[in-house]
Enzyme design. Structure first.
Site, PDB file in Angstrom:
ATOM      1  N   CYS A   8       0.822  -1.218   0.000  1.00 29.00           N
ATOM      2  CA  CYS A   8       0.000   0.000   0.000  1.00 29.00           C
ATOM      3  C   CYS A   8       0.853   1.264   0.000  1.00 29.00           C
ATOM      4  CB  CYS A   8      -0.913  -0.006   1.235  1.00 29.00           C
ATOM      5  SG  CYS A   8      -2.261   1.182   1.083  1.00 29.00           S
ATOM      6  N   ASP A 130      -7.122  -3.305  10.724  1.00 33.37           N
ATOM      7  CA  ASP A 130      -5.947  -2.433  10.885  1.00 33.37           C
ATOM      8  C   ASP A 130      -5.918  -1.950  12.333  1.00 33.37           C
ATOM      9  OD1 ASP A 130      -3.721  -0.932  10.236  1.00 33.37           O
ATOM     10  OD2 ASP A 130      -4.796   0.515   8.993  1.00 33.37           O
TER      11      ASP A 130
END
Ligand SMILES: O=C(O)c1ccccc1NCC(=O)[C@H](O)[C@H](O)COP(=O)(O)O
Length: 211
Positions: A8, A130
């Protein structure tokens, strides 16, 4: 067992090429102005053009306006990752509008935080667990923070999912061993400084994932 990987916060050709060469399943682009990884649609389109079809292109948004999402999708995204307070209804609406996958990030600190994810069954395509950012954080992700992976032990996942938050090549196998993650996501753990991707760290992470 090999797991699928998302690298990412890619902003450069070198990082893009390293992620593709190492076998990343998805590459993420962050459309969030305060992030050190922020990218605009034009730059994302140029990076996306380097990637083969089998590599997913995921746009990361934080409570973004429709126009910003539309411009980014037009750049070639294959999935939208919602990292803000977007509701299940918003997630479902985006999926219908653009006809691509919608992922919802679930910020986790305690077991109670996991209750959120069941609301997205039928509305989102994947959940990305997350670490919950501190209340005063400027951005909600990409902080290199971990949560207690044992919270996911035995959890009945309502959707396909990825593990993220503070992963790197050194802790990845332990994280997978505890959580059973079928897919993982990394940003800070493959950087030399916030927003600066390190091609050797990308290669090491993808190698660890492939073991
Ligand atoms: O990465 C960012 O800068 C970011 C900014 C705003 C919202 C989300 C962001 N990242 C989302 C991701 O998918 C990250 O890869 C994920 O939070 C894990 O990050 P890290 O702990 O640094 O590996």
């Amino acid at each position: 067992m090999p797991v699928r990987t998302k690298i990412c916060g890619v902003t450069t050709n070198a990082a893009m090429d390293a992620a593709i060469a190492g076998g990343a399943a998805w590459i993420g682009f962050v459309f969030c102005a305060p992030s050190p990884r922020n990218i605009d649609s034009q730059a994302a389109a140029a990076l996306i053009a380097r990637a083969p079809n089998h590599v997913g292109k995921v746009g990361v948004f934080v409570d973004a306006e429709d126009g910003a999402i539309a411009a980014a999708v037009a750049a070639g995204l294959t999935a939208i990752q919602l990292h803000g307070k977007e509701s299940p209804e918003q997630a479902a609406s985006l999926g219908r509008r653009y006809g691509i996958e919608v992922w919802k990030a679930a910020p986790v600190r305690t077991r109670d935080d996991l209750a959120l994810v069941t609301r997205y069954r039928g509305a989102a395509d994947r959940i990305l667990y997350d670490a919950k950012a501190p209340a005063d954080a400027v951005i909600p992700g990409g902080q290199g923070l971990r949560f207690d992976w044992r919270l996911l032990e035995g959890f009945d996942h309502p959707l396909p999912w990825l593990l993220s938050g503070g992963l790197d090549a050194g802790n990845l196998r332990e994280a997978i061993g505890i959580t059973g993650a079928p897919a993982v996501d990394v940003s800070s753990g493959v950087e030399s400084a916030p927003g600066i991707k390190d091609v050797d760290k990308i290669a090491a992470f993808l190698k660890a994932a492939a073991q």
